[in-house]
Write a protein that holds these residues in place. Structure first.
Motif, mmCIF file in Angstrom:
data_model
loop_
_atom_site.group_PDB
_atom_site.id
_atom_site.type_symbol
_atom_site.label_atom_id
_atom_site.label_comp_id
_atom_site.label_asym_id
_atom_site.label_seq_id
_atom_site.Cartn_x
_atom_site.Cartn_y
_atom_site.Cartn_z
ATOM 1 N N GLU A 83 84.150 68.136 -7.363
ATOM 2 C CA GLU A 83 82.966 67.273 -7.463
ATOM 3 C C GLU A 83 82.076 67.400 -6.224
ATOM 4 O O GLU A 83 80.863 67.458 -6.330
ATOM 5 C CB GLU A 83 83.382 65.805 -7.674
ATOM 6 C CG GLU A 83 84.030 65.531 -9.017
ATOM 7 C CD GLU A 83 85.491 65.979 -9.115
ATOM 8 O OE1 GLU A 83 85.963 66.156 -10.252
ATOM 9 O OE2 GLU A 83 86.143 66.188 -8.077
ATOM 10 N N VAL A 84 82.682 67.451 -5.052
ATOM 11 C CA VAL A 84 81.912 67.600 -3.809
ATOM 12 C C VAL A 84 81.253 68.975 -3.775
ATOM 13 O O VAL A 84 80.084 69.105 -3.421
ATOM 14 C CB VAL A 84 82.807 67.375 -2.569
ATOM 15 C CG1 VAL A 84 82.049 67.683 -1.286
ATOM 16 C CG2 VAL A 84 83.328 65.944 -2.544
ATOM 17 N N GLY A 85 81.984 70.005 -4.159
ATOM 18 C CA GLY A 85 81.425 71.350 -4.209
ATOM 19 C C GLY A 85 80.272 71.449 -5.191
ATOM 20 O O GLY A 85 79.242 72.075 -4.901
ATOM 21 N N ASP A 86 80.424 70.820 -6.353
ATOM 22 C CA ASP A 86 79.353 70.821 -7.358
ATOM 23 C C ASP A 86 78.116 70.087 -6.846
ATOM 24 O O ASP A 86 76.984 70.510 -7.096
ATOM 25 C CB ASP A 86 79.830 70.178 -8.660
ATOM 26 C CG ASP A 86 80.833 71.048 -9.410
ATOM 27 O OD1 ASP A 86 81.007 72.241 -9.051
ATOM 28 O OD2 ASP A 86 81.463 70.529 -10.353
ATOM 29 N N ALA A 87 78.319 68.985 -6.127
ATOM 30 C CA ALA A 87 77.190 68.225 -5.570
ATOM 31 C C ALA A 87 76.459 69.056 -4.511
ATOM 32 O O ALA A 87 75.218 69.065 -4.476
ATOM 33 C CB ALA A 87 77.675 66.905 -4.969
ATOM 34 N N PHE A 88 77.202 69.760 -3.670
ATOM 35 C CA PHE A 88 76.591 70.638 -2.677
ATOM 36 C C PHE A 88 75.782 71.734 -3.371
ATOM 37 O O PHE A 88 74.627 71.997 -3.033
ATOM 38 C CB PHE A 88 77.673 71.264 -1.787
ATOM 39 C CG PHE A 88 77.155 72.311 -0.848
ATOM 40 C CD1 PHE A 88 76.527 71.958 0.333
ATOM 41 C CD2 PHE A 88 77.302 73.663 -1.142
ATOM 42 C CE1 PHE A 88 76.042 72.928 1.206
ATOM 43 C CE2 PHE A 88 76.822 74.637 -0.273
ATOM 44 C CZ PHE A 88 76.194 74.272 0.899
ATOM 45 N N SER A 89 76.381 72.366 -4.362
ATOM 46 C CA SER A 89 75.716 73.430 -5.102
ATOM 47 C C SER A 89 74.420 72.926 -5.743
ATOM 48 O O SER A 89 73.369 73.569 -5.635
ATOM 49 C CB SER A 89 76.668 73.978 -6.181
ATOM 50 O OG SER A 89 76.076 75.033 -6.884
ATOM 51 N N ALA A 90 74.480 71.781 -6.394
ATOM 52 C CA ALA A 90 73.291 71.206 -7.043
ATOM 53 C C ALA A 90 72.206 70.890 -6.020
ATOM 54 O O ALA A 90 71.009 71.140 -6.266
ATOM 55 C CB ALA A 90 73.683 69.948 -7.825
#
Length: 101
Positions: A83-90
């Protein structure tokens, strides 16, 4: 991230299309005084994402390890959760799209 806990800025983008790769981005997180160079920007199957930089895997002989002709990479840093990685990516993609307009 962008507008969230830690804002991200795009310091540089170098386009390079090869397979799913669309280029390399330098991301700055001002609140942390952190710059992350050579994050990958990828696109495949209608999905886009940003990957953290990695280093090439080396064999005992010191040569890069290849599988199906492709250099294999090992992550140099990871996020605590998907979830943290996805938020960074977004956040990075949003900042990159805004900068390229």
């Amino acid at each position: 991230m962008a507008g969230g806990k830690l804002a991200v800025e795009i310091a540089d983008f170098k386009p390079l299309e090869r397979g799913s790769l669309r280029g390399f981005v330098t991301v700055r997180i001002p609140a942390m005084r952190l710059t992350i160079r050579d994050c990958t920007v990828n696109e495949s199957g209608g999905r886009r994402w940003v990957g953290l930089p990695g280093k090439a895997q080396l064999g005992r002989d010191g040569e890069t390890i290849r599988r199906d002709g492709k250099v294999q990479y090992t992550p140099t840093c990871v996020f605590d959760s998907k979830e943290v990685g996805d938020a960074f990516s977004a956040a990075v993609l949003q900042a990159l799209d805004a900068k390229q307009c």
